[in-house]
Design a protein around this motif. Structure first.
Motif, PDB file in Angstrom:
ATOM      1  N   LEU A 166       0.854  -1.187   0.000  1.00  0.00           N
ATOM      2  CA  LEU A 166       0.000   0.000   0.000  1.00  0.00           C
ATOM      3  C   LEU A 166       0.890   1.237   0.000  1.00  0.00           C
ATOM      4  O   LEU A 166       1.808   1.352   0.814  1.00  0.00           O
ATOM      5  CB  LEU A 166      -0.910   0.016   1.230  1.00  0.00           C
ATOM      6  CG  LEU A 166      -1.662  -1.276   1.597  1.00  0.00           C
ATOM      7  CD1 LEU A 166      -2.555  -1.033   2.795  1.00  0.00           C
ATOM      8  CD2 LEU A 166      -2.443  -1.800   0.416  1.00  0.00           C
ATOM      9  N   ARG A 167       0.583   2.188  -0.893  1.00  0.00           N
ATOM     10  CA  ARG A 167       1.359   3.434  -0.966  1.00  0.00           C
ATOM     11  C   ARG A 167       0.433   4.636  -0.836  1.00  0.00           C
ATOM     12  O   ARG A 167      -0.783   4.520  -1.009  1.00  0.00           O
ATOM     13  CB  ARG A 167       2.111   3.534  -2.299  1.00  0.00           C
ATOM     14  CG  ARG A 167       3.229   2.522  -2.519  1.00  0.00           C
ATOM     15  CD  ARG A 167       3.994   2.884  -3.785  1.00  0.00           C
ATOM     16  NE  ARG A 167       5.094   1.998  -4.075  1.00  0.00           N
ATOM     17  CZ  ARG A 167       5.001   0.932  -4.852  1.00  0.00           C
ATOM     18  NH1 ARG A 167       3.837   0.635  -5.402  1.00  0.00           N
ATOM     19  NH2 ARG A 167       6.053   0.180  -5.092  1.00  0.00           N
ATOM     20  N   LEU A 169      -0.380   6.407   1.760  1.00  0.00           N
ATOM     21  CA  LEU A 169      -1.311   6.363   2.889  1.00  0.00           C
ATOM     22  C   LEU A 169      -1.244   7.667   3.685  1.00  0.00           C
ATOM     23  O   LEU A 169      -0.160   8.247   3.834  1.00  0.00           O
ATOM     24  CB  LEU A 169      -0.952   5.196   3.823  1.00  0.00           C
ATOM     25  CG  LEU A 169      -1.071   3.788   3.249  1.00  0.00           C
ATOM     26  CD1 LEU A 169      -0.479   2.774   4.230  1.00  0.00           C
ATOM     27  CD2 LEU A 169      -2.524   3.454   2.957  1.00  0.00           C
ATOM     28  N   LEU A 178      -6.257   0.233   8.875  1.00  0.00           N
ATOM     29  CA  LEU A 178      -6.039  -0.591   7.694  1.00  0.00           C
ATOM     30  C   LEU A 178      -6.545  -2.017   7.904  1.00  0.00           C
ATOM     31  O   LEU A 178      -7.093  -2.639   6.990  1.00  0.00           O
ATOM     32  CB  LEU A 178      -4.545  -0.612   7.345  1.00  0.00           C
ATOM     33  CG  LEU A 178      -3.955   0.731   6.914  1.00  0.00           C
ATOM     34  CD1 LEU A 178      -2.440   0.623   6.765  1.00  0.00           C
ATOM     35  CD2 LEU A 178      -4.592   1.214   5.608  1.00  0.00           C
ATOM     36  N   PHE A 182      -8.958  -4.191   5.355  1.00  0.00           N
ATOM     37  CA  PHE A 182      -8.463  -5.336   4.592  1.00  0.00           C
ATOM     38  C   PHE A 182      -8.806  -6.687   5.220  1.00  0.00           C
ATOM     39  O   PHE A 182      -8.689  -7.718   4.564  1.00  0.00           O
ATOM     40  CB  PHE A 182      -6.956  -5.200   4.380  1.00  0.00           C
ATOM     41  CG  PHE A 182      -6.602  -4.131   3.387  1.00  0.00           C
ATOM     42  CD1 PHE A 182      -6.507  -4.429   2.035  1.00  0.00           C
ATOM     43  CD2 PHE A 182      -6.408  -2.822   3.785  1.00  0.00           C
ATOM     44  CE1 PHE A 182      -6.206  -3.441   1.101  1.00  0.00           C
ATOM     45  CE2 PHE A 182      -6.106  -1.819   2.864  1.00  0.00           C
ATOM     46  CZ  PHE A 182      -6.011  -2.140   1.513  1.00  0.00           C
ATOM     47  N   LYS A 215      -7.046  -6.276  -3.703  1.00  0.00           N
ATOM     48  CA  LYS A 215      -6.447  -5.305  -4.615  1.00  0.00           C
ATOM     49  C   LYS A 215      -7.489  -4.723  -5.565  1.00  0.00           C
ATOM     50  O   LYS A 215      -7.541  -3.502  -5.787  1.00  0.00           O
ATOM     51  CB  LYS A 215      -5.315  -5.956  -5.411  1.00  0.00           C
ATOM     52  CG  LYS A 215      -4.654  -5.038  -6.437  1.00  0.00           C
ATOM     53  CD  LYS A 215      -3.540  -5.753  -7.172  1.00  0.00           C
ATOM     54  CE  LYS A 215      -2.886  -4.838  -8.211  1.00  0.00           C
ATOM     55  NZ  LYS A 215      -3.809  -4.428  -9.280  1.00  0.00           N
ATOM     56  N   THR A 218      -9.902  -2.341  -3.526  1.00  0.00           N
ATOM     57  CA  THR A 218      -9.408  -1.162  -2.789  1.00  0.00           C
ATOM     58  C   THR A 218      -8.473  -0.262  -3.587  1.00  0.00           C
ATOM     59  O   THR A 218      -8.127   0.822  -3.121  1.00  0.00           O
ATOM     60  CB  THR A 218      -8.681  -1.599  -1.509  1.00  0.00           C
ATOM     61  OG1 THR A 218      -7.557  -2.428  -1.871  1.00  0.00           O
ATOM     62  CG2 THR A 218      -9.604  -2.386  -0.592  1.00  0.00           C
ATOM     63  N   ILE A 228      -5.194   6.019  -2.372  1.00  0.00           N
ATOM     64  CA  ILE A 228      -4.071   5.137  -2.104  1.00  0.00           C
ATOM     65  C   ILE A 228      -3.768   4.270  -3.331  1.00  0.00           C
ATOM     66  O   ILE A 228      -4.651   4.022  -4.172  1.00  0.00           O
ATOM     67  CB  ILE A 228      -4.331   4.242  -0.889  1.00  0.00           C
ATOM     68  CG1 ILE A 228      -5.491   3.276  -1.146  1.00  0.00           C
ATOM     69  CG2 ILE A 228      -4.589   5.080   0.342  1.00  0.00           C
ATOM     70  CD1 ILE A 228      -5.666   2.232  -0.048  1.00  0.00           C
ATOM     71  N   ARG A 229      -2.517   3.790  -3.436  1.00  0.00           N
ATOM     72  CA  ARG A 229      -2.114   2.859  -4.489  1.00  0.00           C
ATOM     73  C   ARG A 229      -1.957   1.481  -3.879  1.00  0.00           C
ATOM     74  O   ARG A 229      -1.332   1.320  -2.815  1.00  0.00           O
ATOM     75  CB  ARG A 229      -0.807   3.297  -5.111  1.00  0.00           C
ATOM     76  CG  ARG A 229      -0.890   4.603  -5.910  1.00  0.00           C
ATOM     77  CD  ARG A 229       0.496   4.983  -6.407  1.00  0.00           C
ATOM     78  NE  ARG A 229       1.051   3.948  -7.278  1.00  0.00           N
ATOM     79  CZ  ARG A 229       2.362   3.833  -7.556  1.00  0.00           C
ATOM     80  NH1 ARG A 229       3.239   4.677  -7.030  1.00  0.00           N
ATOM     81  NH2 ARG A 229       2.805   2.880  -8.340  1.00  0.00           N
ATOM     82  N   VAL A 230      -2.541   0.469  -4.521  1.00  0.00           N
ATOM     83  CA  VAL A 230      -2.469  -0.914  -4.028  1.00  0.00           C
ATOM     84  C   VAL A 230      -1.887  -1.777  -5.124  1.00  0.00           C
ATOM     85  O   VAL A 230      -2.467  -1.905  -6.208  1.00  0.00           O
ATOM     86  CB  VAL A 230      -3.853  -1.434  -3.614  1.00  0.00           C
ATOM     87  CG1 VAL A 230      -3.731  -2.857  -3.051  1.00  0.00           C
ATOM     88  CG2 VAL A 230      -4.510  -0.513  -2.579  1.00  0.00           C
TER      89      VAL A 230
END
Length: 235
Positions: A166-167, A169, A178, A182, A215, A218, A228-230
């Protein structure tokens, strides 16, 4: 010699308004059904599978049958209720007829039957989620050729594995927050944060299927004021 056919002392009540709170429901059923005999117990649960139904237990067969005859189609909380003889004996009935030992045996039998049904359902259940996850896994594979031609695979097209990265955040969105997001996906194991990098975290699942579903669901989610990037973790 003739055998006497007995009528169960428990009355199964269905088609009850599901919005009625359990304590109010029990009190109302006691009052209504109490007109036909001594009500030993009223059983009603709030679980999804048991909403809208209840069991009324009498101390005599005659009282149970009288209630079924007289209250069939009776309106309670704005809905008509439907009654029938319960197929199984209640704990109160078993205790009265067979004592403590009989009750203990009855409970063990009921638990064994429940476990048997659950085992059958699990054996017959179609692996819907797993199939869906495998289908999703195939999607990025179709787009990797052009990326691999240049020697570098973008993070978005990394092959699936059971760990997500995860990026971007928000700094104030910690491990507990989190985990709440998840852990909804099958096979969730843990969230690992990096104290030196509060903007990234790792989420691990038991297999690729759970990671793929998480993925897909989210990616691009907004937390606070950031999207966010997943991606899958590089192996």
């Amino acid at each position: 010699m003739f055998l006497k056919l007995t009528t169960p002392t428990s009355v199964y009540v269905r088609s009850i308004d599901e919005r009625v709170k359990i304590p109010i429901l029990i009190e109302t059923l006691r009052e209504v059904f109490g007109e036909f005999g001594n009500v030993v117990d009223v059983i009603a649960k709030k679980s999804v599978r048991r909403k809208g139904q209840a069991f009324v237990i009498y101390d005599s067969e005659d009282s149970a049958q009288d209630a079924i005859d007289e209250l069939q189609g009776f309106e309670i909380f704005g809905k008509q209720i439907y009654l029938e003889s319960a197929r199984t004996r209640s704990d109160a009935t078993v205790l009265k007829e067979e004592g403590d030992e009989g009750l203990e045996s009855h409970k063990k039998h009921r638990l064994a039957e429940k476990e048997r049904k659950q085992a059958i359902e699990a054996a017959n259940a179609k692996p819907v989620k797993r199939v869906a996850a495998e289908e999703l896994a195939e999607r990025p594979a179709k787009s990797t050729k052009s990326a691999q031609a240049g020697g570098v695979v973008p993070d978005e097209y990394l092959p699936p594995n059971k760990v997500l990265l995860l990026r971007d955040l928000p700094e104030d969105y910690g491990q507990a927050g989190l985990t709440a997001i998840f852990s909804r996906f099958p096979g969730f194991k843990e969230v690992r944060t990096a104290p030196a990098r509060p903007d990234i975290a790792f989420v691990e699942y038991e297999d690729e299927g759970g990671a793929i579903m998480a993925k897909e669901a989210t990616g691009g989610m907004t937390l606070g004021d950031k999207a966010i990037r997943v991606t899958f973790q590089k192996q």
